[in-house]
Enzyme design. Structure first.
Site, short mmCIF file in Angstrom:
data_model
loop_
_atom_site.label_atom_id
_atom_site.label_comp_id
_atom_site.label_asym_id
_atom_site.label_seq_id
_atom_site.Cartn_x
_atom_site.Cartn_y
_atom_site.Cartn_z
CB CYS A 49 -5.67 -4.70 7.45
SG CYS A 49 -6.56 -3.35 7.17
CD1 TRP A 82 -2.31 -3.74 0.89
CD2 TRP A 82 -1.54 -5.39 2.22
NE1 TRP A 82 -2.39 -3.24 2.35
CE2 TRP A 82 -1.85 -4.18 3.46
CE3 TRP A 82 -0.92 -6.40 2.84
CZ2 TRP A 82 -1.89 -4.17 4.67
CZ3 TRP A 82 -0.95 -6.48 4.34
CH2 TRP A 82 -1.24 -5.48 5.01
CB VAL A 117 -1.59 -0.46 -2.64
CG1 VAL A 117 -2.12 -1.63 -2.94
CG2 VAL A 117 -0.87 0.23 -3.83
CB VAL A 119 -6.76 -4.38 2.32
CG1 VAL A 119 -5.84 -5.01 1.14
CG2 VAL A 119 -5.78 -4.51 3.55
CE1 TYR A 182 -2.47 1.38 12.01
CE2 TYR A 182 -4.56 1.43 12.98
CZ TYR A 182 -3.41 0.77 12.26
OH TYR A 182 -3.79 -0.70 11.75
#
Length: 341
Positions: A49, A82, A117, A119, A182
Site C-alpha cells: 500500500c 487485511w 478497514v 492501513v 486510482y
C-alpha cells in the site's frame, strides 16, 4: 488502502477519507488526542500500500523502531480485508488478532468490513484498539510529535518555514497523482478515465519540469512532499502503467522524475522499505475486476533502480546539513513464499 476499490454511479472512483482521525501528540489537549508513549502503539502496514508505505518510511527515517512496533499484513486480503496470515498461526504476536478488522471493532463494535478497514493503522497494544487510520496526519505526527524519541540526525520533514509550499505541492500530488492513478484505474466510463489520465500526466509533466534544476520538491533536503510522491512513483512502472492504464509513458521515460525517483530509492529509508513482490501480488491478484486471471508480471527489472542518478550535482543533501542516514536494515522486512504455479 482498504478493501478492493470500486467506482460510483458516474463511473468515477471516489476515495473515502479516514474515519478515525484521532492524533497521537506530545501534549494532548482533548478527547481525540492520545499521548506519545514508547511501547504503547503498534503500526500496522501493508508493504503493498502506498499510503501505508509513507508511514513506514517516516518511522525508519525518524529512528522510531524501538518506540513504535511494526506489524506487516499479508498483501492478499480475504473477505475480512487485511489479515495477519504471514505471522505464525496467522495471529499477530503482539495484538493477538487474526485480522486488522478486530482492532476496528475494538474501537467501534458497529464498524464492519463494509465500512472500510484500511492501513496504515496505529493500534494500542494493550487493548488491541484502533487509535487512528488518519494516514495524512500519521506521518506528520511521527515527524514532529515524537521528537523526544527520534534518533540523532533525523531529518526535519515538515519544517515550519516550508509548510505552506509543502502543503501546496502535496495538494496537487494527492489529487492528480497519488489518487489520480486510482481514478484512472478504477474508472468505469471512458470519459472519467480520460479525465484522470489527462490530469495525472499534466501533473507529472509539471513535476518533471520542477525537478529539472532542484534535487527535491521543496527546499534542499527530503520533506513530506518527497515521501508522498515517492510511494506512487515507485509503483508506477510495476503496476500503474499497465494495470491502471496510465500508459502515456513509463516513469523510466521521464527526463527528471526518473533520476529523482532513483535518488530517493537509493537513500536509506526509501528503497529498503520497498517490496516489489508484495506490491505486484496485491494489485494483480486482489483487483480481479481488472486482472481476472490474477497473473503477476515478472517485470520490470528492479536493478534499474540502482543505476547512477547524478542528482547530487544539483546540491542539497537528503537529511539536511546536520542530518545523518538511518542505520542499515538487517534484511528484508517480510519475504513471501514463491507464487503458486
Amino acid at each position: 488502502m482498504g478493501n478492493s476499490p470500486s467506482a460510483d454511479s458516474s463511473g468515477s472512483y471516489r476515495r473515502h477519507g479516514p474515519q478515525f482521525t484521532d492524533r497521537i501528540v506530545a501534549e494532548p489537549s482533548g478527547e481525540t488526542e492520545w499521548t506519545v508513549e514508547p511501547g504503547r502503539y503498534r503500526l500496522v502496514v501493508s508493504l503493498a500500500c502506498p499510503w501505508a508505505h509513507r508511514s513506514l518510511i517516516v518511522r525508519r527515517l525518524m529512528g522510531l523502531e524501538d518506540a513504535i512496533s511494526l506489524a506487516i499484513v499479508d498483501p492478499l486480503q480475504d473477505d475480512r480485508s487485511w489479515r495477519f496470515s504471514l505471522d505464525e498461526d496467522g495471529v499477530d504476536p503482539v495484538l493477538r488478532q487474526r485480522h486488522l478488522e478486530e482492532a476496528y471493532l475494538a474501537r467501534d463494535p458497529e464498524h464492519g468490513t463494509d465500512n472500510g478497514v484500511s492501513v496504515p493503522a496505529l493500534v494500542e497494544e494493550s487493548t488491541g484498539r484502533l487509535v487512528t487510520n488518519d494516514f495524512p496526519h500519521i506521518t506528520v505526527d511521527l515527524g514532529i510529535e515524537w521528537a523526544k524519541y527520534q534518533r540523532p540526525g533525523a531529518p526535519t520533514l515538515y519544517p515550519p518555514e516550508l509548510r505552506a509550499e509543502i502543503d501546496a505541492v502535496n495538494e496537487g500530488v494527492f489529487h492528480d497523482v497519488n489518487n489520480g492513478v486510482y481514478k484512472a484505474g478504477f474508472a468505469t466510463r471512458q470519459s472519467r478515465y480520460e479525465e484522470a489520465y489527462t490530469a495525472l500526466f499534466a501533473r507529472l509533466d509539471e513535476l518533471d519540469e520542477r525537478l529539472a534544476d532542484q534535487r527535491y520538491l521543496v527546499g534542499d533536503h527530503i520533506t513530506e512532499a518527497d515521501i508522498r510522491l515517492f510511494t506512487t512513483l515507485v509503483r508506477f512502472d510495476a503496476v500503474y502503467h499497465g494495470h491502471f492504464k496510465c500508459n502515456r509513458q513509463k516513469l523510466a521515460e521521464f527526463e527528471h522524475l526518473w533520476p529523482y525517483a532513483r535518488d530517493l530509492y537509493q537513500t536509506p529509508g526509501f528503497g529498503d522499505t520497498v517490496d516489489f513482490d508484495h506490491i505486484k501480488r496485491h494489485y494483480y491478484q486482489v483487483h480481479t475486476s481488472i486482472n481476472p486471471t490474477q497473473i503477476v508480471p515478472l517485470g520490470p527489472e528492479p536493478a534499474a533502480w540502482l543505476e547512477p542518478h547524478r542528482r547530487e550535482d544539483l546540491g542539497g543533501s537528503p537529511f539536511g546539513p546536520d542530518g545523518t542516514p538511518p542505520a542499515p536494515l538487517d534484511g528484508p522486512l517480510r519475504p513471501l513464499p514463491p507464487l503458486d504455479m
